[in-house]
Design a protein around this motif. Structure first.
Motif, PDB file in Angstrom:
ATOM      1  N   SER A 161       0.843  -1.200   0.000  1.00  0.00           N
ATOM      2  CA  SER A 161       0.000   0.000   0.000  1.00  0.00           C
ATOM      3  C   SER A 161       0.876   1.246   0.000  1.00  0.00           C
ATOM      4  CB  SER A 161      -0.892   0.014   1.235  1.00  0.00           C
ATOM      5  OG  SER A 161      -0.114   0.313   2.371  1.00  0.00           O
ATOM      6  N   LEU A 162       0.220   2.376  -0.172  1.00  0.00           N
ATOM      7  CA  LEU A 162       0.938   3.649  -0.124  1.00  0.00           C
ATOM      8  C   LEU A 162       1.670   3.794   1.204  1.00  0.00           C
ATOM      9  CD1 LEU A 162       1.487   6.523  -1.283  1.00  0.00           C
ATOM     10  CD2 LEU A 162      -0.677   7.233  -0.277  1.00  0.00           C
ATOM     11  N   ASP A 163       1.003   3.318   2.249  1.00  0.00           N
ATOM     12  CA  ASP A 163       1.579   3.474   3.579  1.00  0.00           C
ATOM     13  C   ASP A 163       2.836   2.623   3.768  1.00  0.00           C
ATOM     14  OD1 ASP A 163       1.160   4.790   6.173  1.00  0.00           O
ATOM     15  OD2 ASP A 163       1.082   2.719   6.921  1.00  0.00           O
ATOM     16  N   ASP A 164       3.019   1.637   2.900  1.00  0.00           N
ATOM     17  CA  ASP A 164       4.224   0.815   3.012  1.00  0.00           C
ATOM     18  C   ASP A 164       5.462   1.558   2.536  1.00  0.00           C
ATOM     19  OD1 ASP A 164       2.893  -1.348   4.087  1.00  0.00           O
ATOM     20  OD2 ASP A 164       2.323  -2.135   2.114  1.00  0.00           O
ATOM     21  N   GLU A 165       5.260   2.665   1.871  1.00  0.00           N
ATOM     22  CA  GLU A 165       6.412   3.413   1.364  1.00  0.00           C
ATOM     23  C   GLU A 165       7.041   4.222   2.486  1.00  0.00           C
ATOM     24  OE1 GLU A 165       5.874   5.821  -2.020  1.00  0.00           O
ATOM     25  OE2 GLU A 165       5.873   4.081  -3.341  1.00  0.00           O
ATOM     26  N   THR A 166       8.312   3.988   2.694  1.00  0.00           N
ATOM     27  CA  THR A 166       9.040   4.681   3.766  1.00  0.00           C
ATOM     28  C   THR A 166       8.968   6.192   3.564  1.00  0.00           C
ATOM     29  OG1 THR A 166      10.582   2.844   3.557  1.00  0.00           O
ATOM     30  CG2 THR A 166      11.259   4.678   4.971  1.00  0.00           C
ATOM     31  N   GLU A 167       9.114   6.568   2.301  1.00  0.00           N
ATOM     32  CA  GLU A 167       9.135   7.993   1.981  1.00  0.00           C
ATOM     33  C   GLU A 167       7.814   8.655   2.368  1.00  0.00           C
ATOM     34  OE1 GLU A 167      11.258   9.161  -1.823  1.00  0.00           O
ATOM     35  OE2 GLU A 167       9.130   9.353  -2.313  1.00  0.00           O
ATOM     36  N   PHE A 168       6.722   7.957   2.060  1.00  0.00           N
ATOM     37  CA  PHE A 168       5.404   8.512   2.391  1.00  0.00           C
ATOM     38  C   PHE A 168       5.245   8.627   3.901  1.00  0.00           C
ATOM     39  CE2 PHE A 168       1.020   7.803   3.744  1.00  0.00           C
ATOM     40  CZ  PHE A 168       0.384   8.849   3.107  1.00  0.00           C
ATOM     41  N   ARG A 169       5.651   7.542   4.590  1.00  0.00           N
ATOM     42  CA  ARG A 169       5.478   7.559   6.048  1.00  0.00           C
ATOM     43  C   ARG A 169       6.302   8.680   6.679  1.00  0.00           C
ATOM     44  NH1 ARG A 169       5.786   2.018   5.946  1.00  0.00           N
ATOM     45  NH2 ARG A 169       7.792   2.023   7.025  1.00  0.00           N
ATOM     46  N   ALA A 170       7.505   8.849   6.151  1.00  0.00           N
ATOM     47  CA  ALA A 170       8.354   9.916   6.701  1.00  0.00           C
ATOM     48  C   ALA A 170       7.706  11.276   6.447  1.00  0.00           C
ATOM     49  CB  ALA A 170       9.730   9.866   6.042  1.00  0.00           C
ATOM     50  N   ALA A 171       7.190  11.448   5.239  1.00  0.00           N
ATOM     51  CA  ALA A 171       6.538  12.723   4.909  1.00  0.00           C
ATOM     52  C   ALA A 171       5.302  12.922   5.779  1.00  0.00           C
ATOM     53  CB  ALA A 171       6.155  12.741   3.434  1.00  0.00           C
ATOM     54  N   ARG A 172       4.555  11.822   5.960  1.00  0.00           N
ATOM     55  CA  ARG A 172       3.309  11.904   6.731  1.00  0.00           C
ATOM     56  C   ARG A 172       3.589  12.262   8.190  1.00  0.00           C
ATOM     57  NH1 ARG A 172      -0.464  12.141   9.340  1.00  0.00           N
ATOM     58  NH2 ARG A 172      -2.591  11.292   9.172  1.00  0.00           N
ATOM     59  N   SER A 173       4.728  11.746   8.688  1.00  0.00           N
ATOM     60  CA  SER A 173       5.059  12.024  10.088  1.00  0.00           C
ATOM     61  C   SER A 173       5.415  13.506  10.277  1.00  0.00           C
ATOM     62  CB  SER A 173       6.218  11.135  10.548  1.00  0.00           C
ATOM     63  OG  SER A 173       7.389  11.506   9.834  1.00  0.00           O
ATOM     64  N   GLY A 174       5.766  14.181   9.188  1.00  0.00           N
ATOM     65  CA  GLY A 174       6.084  15.604   9.295  1.00  0.00           C
ATOM     66  C   GLY A 174       4.862  16.491   9.228  1.00  0.00           C
ATOM     67  N   ARG A 175       3.699  15.881   9.135  1.00  0.00           N
ATOM     68  CA  ARG A 175       2.446  16.652   9.068  1.00  0.00           C
ATOM     69  C   ARG A 175       2.339  17.542  10.304  1.00  0.00           C
ATOM     70  NH1 ARG A 175      -2.800  15.672  11.028  1.00  0.00           N
ATOM     71  NH2 ARG A 175      -4.489  16.063   9.534  1.00  0.00           N
ATOM     72  N   ARG A 176       1.970  18.779  10.081  1.00  0.00           N
ATOM     73  CA  ARG A 176       1.935  19.723  11.215  1.00  0.00           C
ATOM     74  C   ARG A 176       0.798  19.407  12.167  1.00  0.00           C
ATOM     75  NH1 ARG A 176       3.610  25.698   9.013  1.00  0.00           N
ATOM     76  NH2 ARG A 176       5.220  24.981   7.592  1.00  0.00           N
ATOM     77  N   ASP A 177       1.061  19.648  13.440  1.00  0.00           N
ATOM     78  CA  ASP A 177       0.022  19.410  14.445  1.00  0.00           C
ATOM     79  C   ASP A 177      -1.180  20.305  14.159  1.00  0.00           C
ATOM     80  OD1 ASP A 177       1.592  17.600  15.664  1.00  0.00           O
ATOM     81  OD2 ASP A 177       2.390  18.988  17.158  1.00  0.00           O
ATOM     82  N   GLY A 178      -2.327  19.729  14.277  1.00  0.00           N
ATOM     83  CA  GLY A 178      -3.554  20.509  14.126  1.00  0.00           C
ATOM     84  C   GLY A 178      -3.907  20.865  12.699  1.00  0.00           C
ATOM     85  N   ALA A 179      -3.153  20.299  11.736  1.00  0.00           N
ATOM     86  CA  ALA A 179      -3.444  20.629  10.338  1.00  0.00           C
ATOM     87  C   ALA A 179      -4.846  20.137   9.959  1.00  0.00           C
ATOM     88  CB  ALA A 179      -2.407  20.004   9.412  1.00  0.00           C
ATOM     89  N   ALA A 180      -5.586  20.985   9.303  1.00  0.00           N
ATOM     90  CA  ALA A 180      -6.937  20.591   8.882  1.00  0.00           C
ATOM     91  C   ALA A 180      -6.877  19.669   7.674  1.00  0.00           C
ATOM     92  CB  ALA A 180      -7.740  21.835   8.532  1.00  0.00           C
ATOM     93  N   GLY A 181      -5.820  19.798   6.912  1.00  0.00           N
ATOM     94  CA  GLY A 181      -5.667  18.953   5.734  1.00  0.00           C
ATOM     95  C   GLY A 181      -4.203  18.730   5.432  1.00  0.00           C
ATOM     96  N   TRP A 182      -3.947  17.650   4.738  1.00  0.00           N
ATOM     97  CA  TRP A 182      -2.559  17.351   4.371  1.00  0.00           C
ATOM     98  C   TRP A 182      -2.581  16.655   3.012  1.00  0.00           C
ATOM     99  CZ3 TRP A 182       0.423  12.826   3.626  1.00  0.00           C
ATOM    100  CH2 TRP A 182       1.819  13.012   3.638  1.00  0.00           C
ATOM    101  N   ALA A 183      -1.610  16.978   2.182  1.00  0.00           N
ATOM    102  CA  ALA A 183      -1.559  16.342   0.861  1.00  0.00           C
ATOM    103  C   ALA A 183      -0.120  15.972   0.522  1.00  0.00           C
ATOM    104  CB  ALA A 183      -2.126  17.285  -0.192  1.00  0.00           C
ATOM    105  N   TYR A 184      -0.013  14.981  -0.328  1.00  0.00           N
ATOM    106  CA  TYR A 184       1.308  14.438  -0.688  1.00  0.00           C
ATOM    107  C   TYR A 184       1.300  14.151  -2.185  1.00  0.00           C
ATOM    108  CZ  TYR A 184       4.819  10.643  -1.036  1.00  0.00           C
ATOM    109  OH  TYR A 184       5.863   9.847  -1.396  1.00  0.00           O
TER     110      TYR A 184
END
Lengths: 469, 595
Positions: free
Chosen positions: B210-233
């Motif tokens: 899955s998309l979530d299996d990608e290390t790069e995605f997970r690393a990017a996702r972990s950088g999501r700002r606290d309280g963000a209403a939306g996030w895109a990659y």
């Protein structure tokens, strides 16, 4: 009424129209009056006009367009609506002038034509714009073109002599016809030629020498810093001889002498008759003379002659109905008024420009040739597209919400009624029966009501009769 | 075997099962319910976006005072009446009837677990996932949607528009190419059946990456700002490999304007593996942060002009005179860009710039433009647009259209050298303007040289002769009284003398100060409102002409616009570079309701 214009009795032709069984006062004749005198009118106005009768309708058109009284600045019946609209237009024109682009003034004038409560005034003003044709293409300054247009409007239904005197001092006209370089030592003949050939007399009623002499009378009439200035150092004070008169004449004298010529009243009367009655055939002199006499006998005041034409038996006869080709401006503005609609006036200006008539940008000092010259293979398609824009395009906004809602507002629900309704509004002559049947078939076709009516309107736009007024 | 007799055996079995549980994982339904949207989307997903709390976004969109004003505007109401929207209203009404819920609570409940969008490169499809806390709701919604679609199609003579399919126990509906289905707590809508199936398979425990299996995605996702209403990659690398935006990613842009504004960003973008977007929103602000990961050597030498040779080029601290409407400050070494033209642009563009170099040199008294003039101008510049307060001493004609004043402010490393040439160029420009103006009937600009406490001021004003009537509604050019001011190392080129005077004083006070951002754009809502309000008549007139409105309708529309603008406090854009990231932040601040 005889079918040959030359056989018409002038008194009978210009006598007030009296409805009868052959020529009833109905929606079609009311629409004819409004198309010619007011660009067009919506169905509610037409039905009210039928109830009121022609004389009342014509009275109302003039009341809205003429000054309220002696020396009054306000036009119309003094009602708030006309005065408020005039103030709004002053503000609109002023704002458009701020852009510095004369084309913006063209759009604002079209807006005025579409929305004015005094449409006769704008219609006559458009006539005079064609007569005293001055183009922003050369004048370039919006302020001067706006002043020129205001001048045309303020004199449109008044006396002709002060009108020509004012035009002769109008900076836009002086720039347009090179009077700014009309000097004592080298008179420029442009304005003198046009004042006689186009504005007042017509070809054949003056000589080349008359032109030279009249040009001398106008020397020193200049424009400085956008204002008319009389430069006495450049004015030729020697005697001038023209049209049988000799003296140290200036421009005003020249105009007085020119307008005293018998040809002058005939020239103006013919101009008005052609504008309101028919493009062709040319009305015979016998029909023109009563109008010319009326002008001459009433100090060249224009309104009574226009009123006489619009009230006449001739105007409501087959010699006038459908005997003019609609100009692009009267077509575009007329469609909007007929369907109680509005649009982007810049786009309307662009559309009428494509069709050959952008207000404030006449092609030459002769104005637009008009008549059949409006129609060629290219403009014919453009005219049909104009109808398409009303029917299927997205730029036209109907005050009722949509074309279907406009029709419904007037109780039009059946296909045959819809066809009649549209033809009544925008087509002066009945199309052949088989064409009407085809239109009804289109109005009964697939799609929702708006689509059906839109396609019908588009089809009407392709009829030859659609281009007539 | 009874429980009483075999309790030991049962206890043992339970114990073993409990022990084995972590090894075999949760049951299918438990595991599936816990899966995230990224775990349901295939690894070939190239774009992913999530809105954690769509209900809050919906509330902000619909209930905020700004939104209420928009909704109350005649244009908005007229827009809602557009015939094209009629079928949509029909569907909404029918759905409300079927679901026995109004659309808004229905949407809120359906998406209270989040709303997710993915674009998959393998299936060339997009998928929308909505997660609901009510496990029954997605199924009811999917059934109702299919019913409504079936009815609508039948009304148009198509009785077979909706196809029902069963896939591994999941009921899916196919309408044209689109598919929708309830997959556990998820509503899945896709334009590609394969993609919908991949999501369903993942939900049902499929082993496809899955998309979530990608290390790069997970690393990017972990950088999501606290309280963000939306996030895109967005997977930039994949897009580049597909040839998307080939021109933008080309080594040579061949457009000096775009190079000047975006060259450095495009360099980073050209090497970045992905881009992320954080969206932050509350009652008074909306911020979007676009982040690009940086890699070593991503800025080529020729583009050193953009961030500076050490990559630390900061924009000058903005000068903010009263009424500042727009402020753009940036670090861009135009001289470096100009001189690197052969490396940045193709031969044709470089040749044009070389020709321009000769022409502009003539303009600056024959001094070489790229080699001498531009380096003396320096890399830090500011563009301002200012709605100047009314001038109580104004005597000249009042223009009908009131254009805000504007200025370029440059920080010169060598003001003594550049000043005489700037003055020569300014005088030449005014001379040209006068010659052109005379041919077009414009009045003459008269030059004045003044020594002020803050520096030198050269200005030109339209000549008003004694006895001239005060002119209202004058032509647009009366907005301008061009000026050149030199204050210390600051060079100011302004459209009006008053703005130049104001900037001279400010420039002296904050000479040489810089900010962290490479580029900073600020827009002030109050000044924008003032600029628009000053031209209210013109705006009304333009509205009448362009919309065909009556005066009353136009006034209502423009008043509505002014009220809307009044609610906007400020907007800003920051472009900031660090060793690891390049971030572009865009923000809008809205006045609190009480203001």
């Amino acid at each position: 009424m005889p079918t040959d214009l030359t056989e018409l009795d002038p008194q009978q032709a210009w006598a007030p129209y009296t409805p009868d069984a052959q020529r009833p006062w109905n929606i079609r004749r009311a629409a004819h009056l409004y198309r010619r005198a007011a660009f067009g009118a919506d169905y509610a106005t037409l039905t009210a006009a039928v109830d009121a009768g022609p004389a009342t309708v014509i009275d109302a058109l003039f009341t809205a367009s003429e000054p309220a009284g002696d020396g009054a600045n306000q036009r119309g019946d003094g009602s708030d609506a006309v005065a408020a609209f005039d103030r709004q237009m002053e503000s609109l024109s002023s704002a458009m002038m701020g852009t510095g682009d004369p084309r913006a003034l063209s759009a604002s004038w079209l807006y005025r034509m579409v929305n004015t409560p005094a449409p006769l005034l704008e219609r006559v003003t458009l006539c005079w714009h064609d007569h005293f044709a001055t183009s922003a293409a050369k004048v370039t300054k919006s302020r001067l073109m706006l002043d020129h247009l205001d001048l045309l409007r303020s004199h449109a239904l008044g006396a002709f002599e002060p009108f020509v005197q004012a035009i002769s001092r109008d900076p836009a006209m002086l720039i347009w016809l090179d009077s700014t370089v009309n000097r004592r030592v080298s008179p420029n003949e442009n304005y003198a030629r046009e004042v006689m050939e186009l504005f007042c007399l017509g070809v054949g009623h003056y000589t080349e020498d008359d032109i030279k002499q009249v040009a001398r009378a106008f020397t020193g009439w200049e424009v400085h810093r956008d204002r008319f200035t009389f430069n006495k150092f450049q004015h030729d004070t020697r005697d001038k001889t023209f049209l049988g008169h000799t003296g140290d004449y200036d421009g005003d004298d020249a105009i007085r002498i020119i307008l005293a010529q018998p040809a002058a009243s005939r020239h103006i009367a013919r101009k008005l008759a052609r504008a309101f009655v028919c493009d062709e055939p040319e009305l015979p002199d016998t029909l023109i003379q009563p109008l010319a006499d009326q002008l001459r006998d009433n100090g060249f005041v224009i309104a009574p002659v226009v009123r006489r034409i619009l009230s006449s038996s001739l105007f409501f006869s087959e010699h006038a109905i459908g005997r003019k080709v609609r100009s692009p401006v009267t077509l575009g503005v007329g469609m909007l008024r007929a369907f109680d609609a509005t649009t982007n006036m810049n786009q309307l200006a662009a559309a009428v420009d494509t069709l050959g008539q952008l207000p404030l940008f006449p092609p030459s000092v002769k104005g637009w040739d008009g008549g059949r010259t409006w129609i060629n293979s290219s403009t014919l398609l453009g005219r049909a597209n104009l109808a398409r824009a009303f029917g299927l395009g997205g730029q036209v906004k109907f005050n009722a919400g949509s074309l279907a809602a406009t029709a419904a507002k007037h109780g039009v629900t059946k296909p045959a009624d819809a066809v009649n309704w549209m033809l009544d509004l925008i087509v002066p002559l009945d199309p052949p029966a088989d064409v009407r049947d085809q239109l009804v078939a289109i109005a009964s076709g697939p799609g929702d009501e708006n689509q059906r009516l839109g396609k019908t309107l588009q089809a009407i736009g392709t009829l030859p009769e659609f281009n007539l007024a | 075997m009874t429980l009483a007799r075999n309790w030991k055996k049962w206890l043992m079995l339970l114990l073993i099962a409990t022990m084995l549980m972590p090894l075999v994982g949760p049951t299918r339904s438990a595991r599936a319910a816990e899966k995230t949207a990224a775990q349901l989307m295939p690894e070939t997903t190239v774009f992913y976006a999530e809105i954690a709390h769509p209900d809050r976004v919906l509330a902000t969109l619909l209930d905020h005072p700004l939104s209420k004003k928009i909704q109350a505007s005649p244009e908005y109401r007229q827009g809602l009446k557009a015939p094209q929207l009629a079928p949509l209203y029909g569907v909404v009404d029918a759905m409300e009837l079927k679901m026995d819920m109004k659309w808004r609570p229905m949407l809120q409940k359906l998406t209270d677990g989040g709303l997710y969008v993915g674009v998959d490169i393998a299936s060339k499809g997009g998928v929308l996932l909505a997660k609901s806390s009510d496990p029954e709701l997605p199924g009811r919604f999917a059934d109702a949607l299919a019913d409504v679609a079936r009815q609508t199609a039948a009304e148009h003579g198509n009785d077979n528009a909706v196809e029902r399919r069963d896939y591994k126990g999941i009921v899916a509906y196919k309408i044209n190419k689109g598919v929708h289905a309830a997959v556990g707590p998820w509503l899945v809508i896709s334009n590609q059946g394969d993609l919908a199936r991949a999501v369903a398979d993942a939900y049902l425990g499929g082993q496809a990456p899955s998309l979530d299996d990608e290390t790069e995605f997970r690393a990017a996702r972990s950088g999501r700002r606290d309280g963000a209403a939306g996030w895109a990659y967005l997977k930039m690398r994949t897009l580049r490999e597909m040839g998307v935006g080939r021109e933008a990613f080309a080594n040579r842009l061949n457009n000096p304007g775009v190079e000047f504004l975006l060259g450095g960003v495009l360099s980073v973008l050209r090497r970045a593996d992905f881009v992320t977007l954080d969206l932050l929103a509350d009652d008074t602000s909306l911020r979007a942060a676009i982040n690009l990961p940086r890699s070593e050597g991503d800025i080529p030498k020729a583009r050193a002009f953009y961030f500076g040779p050490e990559g630390e080029g900061g924009a000058p601290k903005p000068l903010r005179p009263e009424g500042t409407l727009l402020n753009l400050t940036m670090y861009r070494d135009l001289a470096a860009m100009w001189n690197a033209a052969p490396d940045l642009f193709d031969e044709d563009t470089a040749a044009k710039l070389a020709k321009a170099d000769t022409d502009l040199s003539n303009f600056f008294g024959g001094r070489p433009f790229g080699a001498e003039i531009l380096p003396a101008i320096g890399p830090r510049s500011q563009l301002l647009v200012v709605q100047m307060p009314a001038d109580p001493d104004a005597k000249g004609p009042a223009p009908q259209i009131k254009i805000p004043a504007a200025a370029f402010v440059l920080q010169s490393p060598n003001p003594e050298k550049i000043t005489p040439f700037m003055k020569v160029a300014f005088q030449t420009l005014i001379a040209f303007a006068n010659i052109d103006g005379a041919s077009k009937g414009r009045p003459t600009l008269m030059l004045t040289n003044e020594k002020r406490e803050a520096g030198d001021l050269v200005s030109a004003e339209y000549l008003v002769m004694p006895g001239d009537k005060p002119m209202a509604n004058a032509e647009v050019y009366y907005n301008f009284s061009p000026a050149l001011a030199i204050s210390g190392d600051t060079i100011i080129i302004a459209s009006t003398k008053r703005l130049a005077e104001s900037l001279m004083t400010l420039a002296k006070a904050q000479a040489g100060q810089t900010v962290k951002s490479n580029t900073l754009l600020e827009i002030n809502g109050a000044a924008t409102h003032q600029a628009l309000a000053a031209n209210r008549e013109q705006l009304i007139a333009q509205n009448m002409i362009k919309e065909g409105h009556t005066r009353e309708q136009a006034e209502a529309a423009i008043n509505g616009l002014l009220q809307l603008v009044e609610l906007i406090k400020a907007a800003d854009v920051h472009l900031t570079r660090t060793d690891k990231t390049l971030s572009l932040e865009l923000g809008v601040q809205i006045k609190p309701v009480s203001e």
